[in-house]
Scaffold this active site. Structure first.
Site, PDB file in Angstrom:
ATOM      1  N   ARG A 189     -78.582  36.581  97.822  1.00  0.00           N
ATOM      2  CA  ARG A 189     -79.819  36.951  98.539  1.00  0.00           C
ATOM      3  C   ARG A 189     -80.895  37.415  97.560  1.00  0.00           C
ATOM      4  NH1 ARG A 189     -76.987  34.662 101.446  1.00  0.00           N
ATOM      5  NH2 ARG A 189     -76.318  35.233 103.552  1.00  0.00           N
ATOM      6  N   SER A 221     -79.048  39.087 109.960  1.00  0.00           N
ATOM      7  CA  SER A 221     -78.332  40.190 109.308  1.00  0.00           C
ATOM      8  C   SER A 221     -79.349  41.162 108.707  1.00  0.00           C
ATOM      9  CB  SER A 221     -77.462  39.671 108.164  1.00  0.00           C
ATOM     10  OG  SER A 221     -76.571  38.713 108.670  1.00  0.00           O
ATOM     11  N   GLU A 247     -81.747  43.476 104.046  1.00  0.00           N
ATOM     12  CA  GLU A 247     -82.022  42.100 103.638  1.00  0.00           C
ATOM     13  C   GLU A 247     -83.504  41.731 103.872  1.00  0.00           C
ATOM     14  OE1 GLU A 247     -78.869  39.069 104.562  1.00  0.00           O
ATOM     15  OE2 GLU A 247     -80.599  37.938 105.274  1.00  0.00           O
TER      16      GLU A 247
HETATM   17  C1  LIG Z   1     -81.315  34.920 113.963  1.00  0.00           C
HETATM   18  C2  LIG Z   1     -81.455  34.888 112.452  1.00  0.00           C
HETATM   19  C3  LIG Z   1     -80.420  34.437 111.678  1.00  0.00           C
HETATM   20  C4  LIG Z   1     -80.539  34.393 110.272  1.00  0.00           C
HETATM   21  N1  LIG Z   1     -79.483  33.922 109.556  1.00  0.00           N
HETATM   22  C5  LIG Z   1     -79.570  33.845 108.200  1.00  0.00           C
HETATM   23  C6  LIG Z   1     -78.487  33.338 107.420  1.00  0.00           C
HETATM   24  O1  LIG Z   1     -77.457  32.912 107.960  1.00  0.00           O
HETATM   25  N2  LIG Z   1     -78.608  33.305 106.081  1.00  0.00           N
HETATM   26  C7  LIG Z   1     -79.757  33.726 105.459  1.00  0.00           C
HETATM   27  O2  LIG Z   1     -79.795  33.663 104.220  1.00  0.00           O
HETATM   28  N3  LIG Z   1     -80.800  34.216 106.168  1.00  0.00           N
HETATM   29  C8  LIG Z   1     -80.744  34.283 107.517  1.00  0.00           C
HETATM   30  N4  LIG Z   1     -81.794  34.784 108.245  1.00  0.00           N
HETATM   31  C9  LIG Z   1     -82.988  35.253 107.545  1.00  0.00           C
HETATM   32  C10 LIG Z   1     -84.132  34.208 107.474  1.00  0.00           C
HETATM   33  O3  LIG Z   1     -83.918  33.176 108.374  1.00  0.00           O
HETATM   34  C11 LIG Z   1     -84.265  33.613 106.065  1.00  0.00           C
HETATM   35  O4  LIG Z   1     -84.441  34.616 105.109  1.00  0.00           O
HETATM   36  C12 LIG Z   1     -85.432  32.623 105.975  1.00  0.00           C
HETATM   37  O5  LIG Z   1     -85.423  31.973 104.727  1.00  0.00           O
HETATM   38  C13 LIG Z   1     -86.786  33.298 106.137  1.00  0.00           C
HETATM   39  O6  LIG Z   1     -87.756  32.288 106.273  1.00  0.00           O
HETATM   40  P1  LIG Z   1     -89.198  32.611 106.834  1.00  0.00           P
HETATM   41  O7  LIG Z   1     -90.028  31.380 106.639  1.00  0.00           O
HETATM   42  O8  LIG Z   1     -89.126  33.123 108.210  1.00  0.00           O
HETATM   43  O9  LIG Z   1     -89.677  33.748 105.816  1.00  0.00           O
HETATM   44  P2  LIG Z   1     -90.637  34.983 106.087  1.00  0.00           P
HETATM   45  O10 LIG Z   1     -89.942  35.994 106.924  1.00  0.00           O
HETATM   46  O11 LIG Z   1     -91.964  34.504 106.565  1.00  0.00           O
HETATM   47  O12 LIG Z   1     -90.772  35.545 104.600  1.00  0.00           O
HETATM   48  C14 LIG Z   1     -89.651  36.098 103.951  1.00  0.00           C
HETATM   49  C15 LIG Z   1     -90.034  36.386 102.481  1.00  0.00           C
HETATM   50  O13 LIG Z   1     -90.326  35.160 101.817  1.00  0.00           O
HETATM   51  C16 LIG Z   1     -91.666  35.154 101.327  1.00  0.00           C
HETATM   52  N5  LIG Z   1     -92.185  33.793 101.521  1.00  0.00           N
HETATM   53  C17 LIG Z   1     -92.199  33.076 102.685  1.00  0.00           C
HETATM   54  N6  LIG Z   1     -92.696  31.838 102.455  1.00  0.00           N
HETATM   55  C18 LIG Z   1     -93.013  31.780 101.132  1.00  0.00           C
HETATM   56  C19 LIG Z   1     -93.583  30.775 100.287  1.00  0.00           C
HETATM   57  N7  LIG Z   1     -93.912  29.553 100.743  1.00  0.00           N
HETATM   58  N8  LIG Z   1     -93.786  31.078  98.969  1.00  0.00           N
HETATM   59  C20 LIG Z   1     -93.467  32.305  98.464  1.00  0.00           C
HETATM   60  N9  LIG Z   1     -92.919  33.288  99.223  1.00  0.00           N
HETATM   61  C21 LIG Z   1     -92.694  33.023 100.539  1.00  0.00           C
HETATM   62  C22 LIG Z   1     -92.398  36.189 102.151  1.00  0.00           C
HETATM   63  O14 LIG Z   1     -93.514  36.704 101.442  1.00  0.00           O
HETATM   64  C23 LIG Z   1     -91.303  37.234 102.346  1.00  0.00           C
HETATM   65  O15 LIG Z   1     -91.183  38.019 101.203  1.00  0.00           O
HETATM   66  C24 LIG Z   1     -81.713  34.835 109.646  1.00  0.00           C
HETATM   67  C25 LIG Z   1     -82.779  35.292 110.446  1.00  0.00           C
HETATM   68  C26 LIG Z   1     -82.662  35.318 111.839  1.00  0.00           C
HETATM   69  C27 LIG Z   1     -83.823  35.782 112.672  1.00  0.00           C
END
Ligand SMILES: Cc1cc2nc3c(=O)[nH]c(=O)nc-3n(C[C@H](O)[C@H](O)[C@H](O)COP(=O)(O)OP(=O)(O)OC[C@H]3O[C@@H](n4cnc5c(N)ncnc54)[C@H](O)[C@@H]3O)c2cc1C
Length: 342
Positions: free
Chosen positions: A168, A242, A338
């Site tokens: 992570r 998580s 996380e």
């Molecule tokens: C129901 C649920 C289940 C999940 N299960 C998992 C799992 O199994 N495994 C796992 O690893 N994660 C899991 N997650 C967490 C999440 O899905 C991941 O971390 C995902 O990659 C976040 O993507 P996002 O586009 O929503 O990021 P955001 O929440 O929009 O951003 C997260 C971080 O990334 C940065 N960021 C976003 N886009 C960019 C970009 N293009 N360039 C630079 N920085 C950027 C943001 O500034 C922030 O710091 C889960 C979340 C939920 C709600």
């Protein structure tokens, strides 16, 4: 300085974070190409503001209004860019939805990412915390990415080693924090595909479906079914998956804890360290299903904090702190969140 970019001020982020908490951004700008980022870099007002790069908002906790510029990445496009004897190389733009991208690869007969089906969020955010599930992390199939660097104003390509992926973790949480915008990510999907069946949940689900020789599509379908059963749907109840990382301890710490808690769930790691199950630790402290104000701990999974309706980000952060304090007191283990707190 006036600018022609379609910036919106005092913009609500409630529908842009999966916790569904209310917070507003001082300024908000959709990003549909790298040109927008270059324009921001040239704009003296905008470039001076604190920045939040936002994808699907599924890994952030907004504890207050954001006093700067939210750059909402919506750059689209998926293409096969190369192939060799070992792999097919697929590039996806940062604003593509992760799960839809995984389904695109499978529909094109390219296996490799199936264990990561149904993880919410965008392709561009996937490298930030090196997303992982069911025995795979994106680093296992990652080839390279392109980013825009606000410090230099340049586009750069990073390979796997330069991303410094960990559990992570990546360079984007350290040296490149608040500086880089991921534009696209390229994956190397193996020609010699092998199923990854390291997780009992997956093998059990396949067995229940009487599948003995699973295809990548079968594994994806199994993972989707497991996740749908286990995890709350953010469209129904706000959450960020998580909430805590699984803590990593030494074997000596594990042994000492096992003396007191022989049932304690733990996983030996290849590097000699040991991962504990954060959900088990939280459950032992009696938090599963609890409610604190409008925030709570999910009934079916103690690792997931939820917004039961109208919770503020600060309330969820308070609940997280109370859980951390209990786990630290009982097990002498520090839980690390996380999601990114803002
Ligand atoms: C129901 C649920 C289940 C999940 N299960 C998992 C799992 O199994 N495994 C796992 O690893 N994660 C899991 N997650 C967490 C999440 O899905 C991941 O971390 C995902 O990659 C976040 O993507 P996002 O586009 O929503 O990021 P955001 O929440 O929009 O951003 C997260 C971080 O990334 C940065 N960021 C976003 N886009 C960019 C970009 N293009 N360039 C630079 N920085 C950027 C943001 O500034 C922030 O710091 C889960 C979340 C939920 C709600």
């Amino acid at each position: 300085m006036t600018h022609s970019l379609p910036v919106q001020y005092n913009f609500s982020l409630r529908d842009l974070n999966t916790f569904g908490v209310q917070a507003s951004a001082h300024a908000y700008l959709p990003v549909t190409s790298v040109d927008t980022l270059q324009d921001v870099k040239r704009d003296t007002d905008l470039v001076a503001m604190p920045r939040l790069v936002l994808g699907g908002g599924s890994n952030i906790l907004l504890t207050r209004d954001f006093p700067g510029l939210v750059l909402h990445v919506g750059i689209k496009g998926i293409e096969i860019v190369d192939e060799d004897a070992d792999a097919t190389y697929v590039r996806a733009a940062a604003g593509e939805n992760w799960h839809q991208f995984v389904q695109w690869t499978l529909a094109h007969g390219l296996g490799g990412l199936e264990n990561l089906s149904l993880i919410p969020g965008s392709v561009g955010a996937a490298p930030i915390q090196n997303i992982g599930a069911y025995g795979i992390e994106i680093k296992d199939l990652f080839h390279s990415l392109t980013l825009f660097d606000f410090e230099t104003g340049e586009q750069t390509t990073l390979n796997k080693a330069e991303c410094m992926f960990g559990y992570r973790d990546s360079v984007f949480k350290h040296r490149l924090r608040d500086r880089a915008v991921v534009l696209d990510v390229t994956f190397a999907l193996p020609k010699q595909w092998q199923p990854n069946l390291r997780y009992a949940d997956v093998t059990n689900e396949l067995a229940a479906r009487s599948i003995t020789q699973p295809t990548a599509q079968d594994i994806s379908a199994a993972v989707i079914a497991i996740r749908t059963r286990k995890l709350p749907d953010p469209a129904v109840i706000g959450n960020a998956g998580s909430f805590f990382k699984n803590p990593v301890v030494t074997t000596a710490q594990r042994d000492a804890l096992l003396q007191r808690y022989p049932q304690m769930v733990n996983y030996a790691q290849p590097d000699g360290s040991v991962k504990l199950a954060a959900g088990w630790l939280i459950d032992q402290c009696g938090w599963k299903g609890k409610t604190a104000g409008a925030a709570g701990v999910y009934e079916n999974q103690a690792l997931v904090l939820v917004n039961r309706g109208g919770a503020s980000g600060a309330e969820i952060a308070q609940l997280a702190a109370a859980i951390q304090a209990d786990v630290a007191q009982r097990f002498d283990v520090q839980l690390e969140p996380e999601p990114i707190f803002l």
